[in-house]
Design a protein around this motif. Structure first.
Motif, PDB file in Angstrom:
ATOM      1  N   UNK A  80       0.722  -1.119   0.014  1.00 57.88           N
ATOM      2  CA  UNK A  80      -0.071   0.048   0.000  1.00 57.88           C
ATOM      3  C   UNK A  80       0.852   1.277   0.043  1.00 57.88           C
ATOM      4  N   UNK A  81       1.954   1.303   0.486  1.00 61.30           N
ATOM      5  CA  UNK A  81       2.746   2.471   0.594  1.00 61.30           C
ATOM      6  C   UNK A  81       3.138   2.853  -0.730  1.00 61.30           C
ATOM      7  N   UNK A  82       3.463   1.748  -1.511  1.00 62.68           N
ATOM      8  CA  UNK A  82       4.134   1.821  -2.908  1.00 62.68           C
ATOM      9  C   UNK A  82       3.053   2.298  -4.047  1.00 62.68           C
ATOM     10  N   UNK A  83       1.778   2.534  -3.506  1.00 56.29           N
ATOM     11  CA  UNK A  83       0.731   2.925  -4.495  1.00 56.29           C
ATOM     12  C   UNK A  83       0.126   4.459  -4.283  1.00 56.29           C
ATOM     13  N   UNK A  84      -0.583   4.815  -4.966  1.00 55.73           N
ATOM     14  CA  UNK A  84      -1.050   6.132  -4.956  1.00 55.73           C
ATOM     15  C   UNK A  84      -0.258   7.489  -5.008  1.00 55.73           C
ATOM     16  N   UNK A  85      -0.635   8.712  -4.784  1.00 57.60           N
ATOM     17  CA  UNK A  85      -0.079   9.969  -5.152  1.00 57.60           C
ATOM     18  C   UNK A  85       1.166  10.008  -4.221  1.00 57.60           C
ATOM     19  N   UNK A  86       0.939   9.799  -2.887  1.00 60.39           N
ATOM     20  CA  UNK A  86       2.695   9.799  -2.210  1.00 60.39           C
ATOM     21  C   UNK A  86       3.245   8.458  -2.319  1.00 60.39           C
ATOM     22  N   UNK A  87       3.418   7.697  -3.184  1.00 57.05           N
ATOM     23  CA  UNK A  87       4.001   6.401  -3.260  1.00 57.05           C
ATOM     24  C   UNK A  87       5.405   6.648  -3.001  1.00 57.05           C
ATOM     25  N   UNK A  88       5.973   5.700  -2.304  1.00 57.80           N
ATOM     26  CA  UNK A  88       7.343   5.304  -1.976  1.00 57.80           C
ATOM     27  C   UNK A  88       7.746   4.263  -2.687  1.00 57.80           C
TER      28      UNK A  88
END
Length: 127
Positions: A80-88
């Motif tokens: 989940x942290x690798x997806x979306x606008x603020x992806x890492x």
């Protein structure tokens, strides 16, 4: 109801604390603010340590065995942290453990010997 701890759990808790403190000190000794955190999902699955630098997250699991099996699979909860606008980006990771040598687990992750973090094992190279 009072929580009961198994005798072996204390060893892991102290070991995890020691590993995190050694990594924390290495950043402080280089004059940097340690970019450390952890991740736990709603099912209490946890990645014990995340090091975040330049938009990339490097996951570390901490285990008190020489070759912990299946620990790398827990890194899947970081999707989940690798997806979306603020992806890492999710970078190379590893399992800090009691292995004797730095060993590859797969193409992106490593077994990392805990003694690699001690000041006795470190050489005199600058930060």
């Amino acid at each position: 109801m009072q929580q009961r701890w198994k005798p072996g759990q204390w060893r892991l808790i102290f070991f995890e604390t020691w590993v995190v403190n050694e990594i924390y000190k290495s950043f402080i000794n280089c004059g940097q603010i340690p970019p450390l955190s952890y991740f736990r999902d709603f099912n209490t699955k946890e990645v014990e340590l995340l090091i975040e630098t330049d938009g990339c997250v490097y996951p570390l699991a901490i285990r008190k065995s020489a070759q912990p099996v299946k620990e790398i699979k827990k890194f899947e909860i970081l999707k989940p942290i690798a997806e979306g606008e603020k992806a890492l980006r999710i970078g190379s990771g590893g399992v800090v453990c009691l292995a004797n040598d730095l060993l590859p687990v797969d193409a992106k992750n490593w077994y990392i010997p805990c003694l690699l973090y001690t000041s006795d094992a470190a050489d005199d190279t600058p930060c």
